[in-house]
Design an enzyme around this catalytic site. Structure first.
Site, PDB file in Angstrom:
ATOM      1  N   ASP A 124      -1.594  -5.208   0.384  1.00  9.18           N
ATOM      2  CA  ASP A 124      -1.613  -5.725   0.741  1.00  9.18           C
ATOM      3  C   ASP A 124      -2.366  -6.270   1.875  1.00  9.18           C
ATOM      4  O   ASP A 124      -3.466  -8.076   2.720  1.00  9.18           O
ATOM      5  CB  ASP A 124      -0.818  -6.373   1.136  1.00  9.18           C
ATOM      6  N   GLN A 178       0.711  -0.717   0.103  1.00  8.22           N
ATOM      7  CA  GLN A 178       0.035  -0.177   0.392  1.00  8.22           C
ATOM      8  C   GLN A 178       1.060   1.457   0.232  1.00  8.22           C
ATOM      9  O   GLN A 178       2.778   1.480   0.957  1.00  8.22           O
ATOM     10  CB  GLN A 178      -0.534  -0.466   1.109  1.00  8.22           C
TER      11      GLN A 178
END
Length: 460
Positions: A227, A71
Site C-alpha cells: 500500500d 503489507q
C-alpha cells in the site's frame, strides 16, 4: 478509451477504481468492507473484491488490473495452494515476543539492519512466521509457501493454483524481513531461521511493470505492490518528498536512492514500486485515534476538529500519548494510551480533542526525524489518508512538523497507484505514464517545538 483498474485491499476494506489509462481520470469505483480483527481468512478478501468489483460496474471492459494491499500479512499455503490458517495481519501483536527472539538469534539489531534493512517487530512477516513455528508447529509443518495479501489476491486474479506461479514485487517483499531492498534478493536463511529450520517457497519478484498473467477475461495483471509504495506511485513522489499517510496506521515514507540502515529499528529499509528505495516509519495508532476520541466525546469528526481548533496550542498542558493498540514505533506492543497533565483548567472537550490531534501528529513528527537521521532531505511534506480529511489535522500539522504541509485532494491513493501501475504494465514503457497531478492545499503555521517537547517527556 482504454480502461485500467486498481485495487486497494486494505485492513478495513477493498476499494476498486477504474481509470482512463491515458489520463488517469476516474471513470467509476466501488468498495466493500473487510471483517474486523487482526487475523482474517483470505477468502474474505476475495469475497470483498468480488463485491467491490460489482459495485464498480464490473471489470470486463478493463485492459489491465493491478493490486495494492496492506503489507506484512502472513498468508501460508499448503502444497495444493490451500490456505493453512487465517492470515495474521500487520497489526496483530501476538508475535512481539517472537520478534525479540529473532533479533537475538541473528546477533542483534545491527545484524538485521545489515542483512535486510529491517529490524523485526511484531508487525513484520518474519516475526509472524516465528510465532507460527512456535505456537502452531503443525501448521508450520503444513506450510509449503508463504506470500503476502497482495500476492495472494493477484494470484487469484490470474486463476492459477501452482505455487511456482506466485509473484510479488520488491516494494511488498521488502516488508517481509527476509528480502533485502538493497540487494534485491531474498534471504532464505532468515526465512528458515524464522521457521525453526523449515523451508517454504516464496513468490518470484516481478519487475515494476511486468505482466504477471491475465485474468479470465484476458486483462493483463500487473505485479501489484504494498500500500505505501502504491500511494507513492500515485503521488508521483520523487526524492525530497516525504509522504505522511494517516490511515489505520500512520506511515511516514520518502523516496530515496539510498537504502536505509537503521539498527534502532525505527526506519524500515523498504523499496518503492519503481526500482528505488522507500525508507519508512510506521505507527500503529493513526486515524483511529481521532475515531476513538470523537466517540469518547460523543461528537462527529467535524465537531472534533472544531473543538481541537478552539483550544490553545499545547492544550493547556494536556498531553495525550495515543498508544491505544500498543505501538510499533517506538516498539511498545503492550503499551496503552495515556493522558498527562490533567488539571481543572484543561478538563474540557476542546482540550482533549486538541491533545488527541497533537499527540497523533507528534508521533508522526518523530517519524520524520528518524528519516532525516537516515539522510533523507525534506523538500516537501504531503499529507494523505483518511485522517487528512480532518481540518484540525491539516491545520495543526505544520506547527508540529515544523514545515509547510501540502494536502492533495482526498482520493484513494493506494488504488490510484495500483491503477497507474496497471497502465504502466499495459504501456510497457521504461517509466510510468505521466498523469496530471492532483491539486493540493498548502497549510503553514509557526513551529511549536514546545508541544513536541512536552509530548516526548510524557511518552518517556
Amino acid at each position: 478509451m482504454t480502461l485500467v483498474a486498481g485495487i486497494d485491499s486494505s485492513t478495513q476494506s477493498c476499494k476498486v477504481i477504474v481509470c482512463d489509462a491515458a489520463t488517469g481520470d476516474l471513470v467509476r469505483e466501488g468498495r466493500a468492507s473487510h471483517p474486523d480483527g487482526t487475523e482474517v481468512d483470505p477468502q474474505a478478501w476475495a469475497e470483498a473484491l468480488d463485491s467491490a468489483v460489482a459495485a464498480a460496474g464490473g471489470l470486463d471492459d478493463v485492459a489491465a488490473v493491478s493490486v495494492g494491499a496492506q503489507q506484512h500479512g502472513m498468508v501460508c499455503l499448503d502444497d495444493t495452494g490451500t490456505v493453512v490458517r487465517p492470515a495474521l495481519l500487520w497489526n496483530d501483536t501476538r508475535s512481539a515476543g517472537a520478534a525479540e527472539q529473532l533479533v537475538e538469534d541473528l546477533g542483534g539489531p545491527d545484524a538485521w539492519a545489515d542483512a535486510v534493512g529491517v529490524v523485526p517487530l511484531a508487525a513484520i512477516t518474519v516475526s509472524k512466521l516465528r510465532w507460527l513455528a512456535d505456537s502452531e508447529p503443525a501448521n508450520a509443518d503444513r506450510t509449503s509457501a508463504v506470500c503476502l495479501p497482495h500476492d495472494w489476491l493477484a494470484w487469484q486474479l490470474t486463476g492459477r493454483s501452482d505455487l511456482g506461479t506466485l509473484t510479488t514485487d520488491r516494494g511488498d517483499a521488502s516488508g517481509t524481513g527476509y528480502f533485502s531492498a538493497a540487494t534485491d534478493s531474498y534471504r532464505p536463511d532468515l526465512l528458515s531461521l524464522a521457521l525453526r529450520g523449515r523451508t517454504a517457497a516464496v513468490p518470484r519478484v516481478a519487475g515494476p511493470a511486468e505482466r504477471i498473467g491475465e485474468t479470465r477475461w484476458g486483462a493483463a495483471v500487473g505485479p501489484g505492490t504494498g500500500d505505501n509504495a502504491a500511494a507513492a506511485l500515485a503521488l508521483d513522489a520523487r526524492e525530497g518528498d516525504v509522504v505522511v499517510s494517516v490511515g489505520t496506521s500512520g506511515v511516514v515514507s520518502a523516496v530515496s536512492v539510498t537504502p536505509a540502515n537503521d539498527p534502532g529499528g525505527f526506519v524500515a529499509g523498504f523499496a518503492d514500486a519503481t526500482g528505488r528505495q522507500l525508507p519508512l516509519v510506521c505507527t500503529l495508532n493513526a486515524a483511529r485515534v481521532l475515531d476513538a476520541t470523537a466517540s469518547l466525546l460523543g461528537v462527529d469528526h467535524d465537531e472534533l476538529s472544531r473543538l481541537a481548533l478552539s483550544a490553545p496550542s499545547g492544550s493547556g498542558g494536556l498531553v495525550m500519548v495515543p498508544y491505544f493498540e500498543g505501538e510499533r514505533t517506538p516498539n511498545r506492543p503492550d503499551a496503552t494510551g495515556s493522558v498527562h497533565g490533567l488539571r481543572l483548567a484543561n478538563s474540557t472537550p476542546a482540550h482533549l480533542a486538541r491533545a488527541a490531534v497533537e499527540g497523533l501528529l507528534c508521533g508522526l513528527a518523530e517519524g520524520i526525524d528518524h528519516l532525516i537521521a537516515q539522510g533523507v532531505t525534506v523538500r516537501r511534506i504531503l499529507l494523505v489518508g483518511g485522517g487528512a480529511r480532518s481540518q484540525a489535522l491539516c491545520k495543526l500539522a505544520p506547527a508540529i512538523f515544523g514545515a509547510p504541509v501540502l494536502v492533495p485532494r482526498p482520493a484513494e491513493y493506494v488504488a490510484i497507484g495500483a491503477c497507474r501501475q496497471a497502465a504502466w504494465t499495459l504501456a510497457g514503457t521504461p517509466e510510468p505514464p505521466q498523469w496530471s497531478q492532483t491539486s493540493t492545499r498548502r497549510f503553514e503555521a509557526d513551529p511549536a517545538p514546545d508541544v513536541r517537547e512536552r509530548y516526548a517527556e510524557a511518552r518517556g
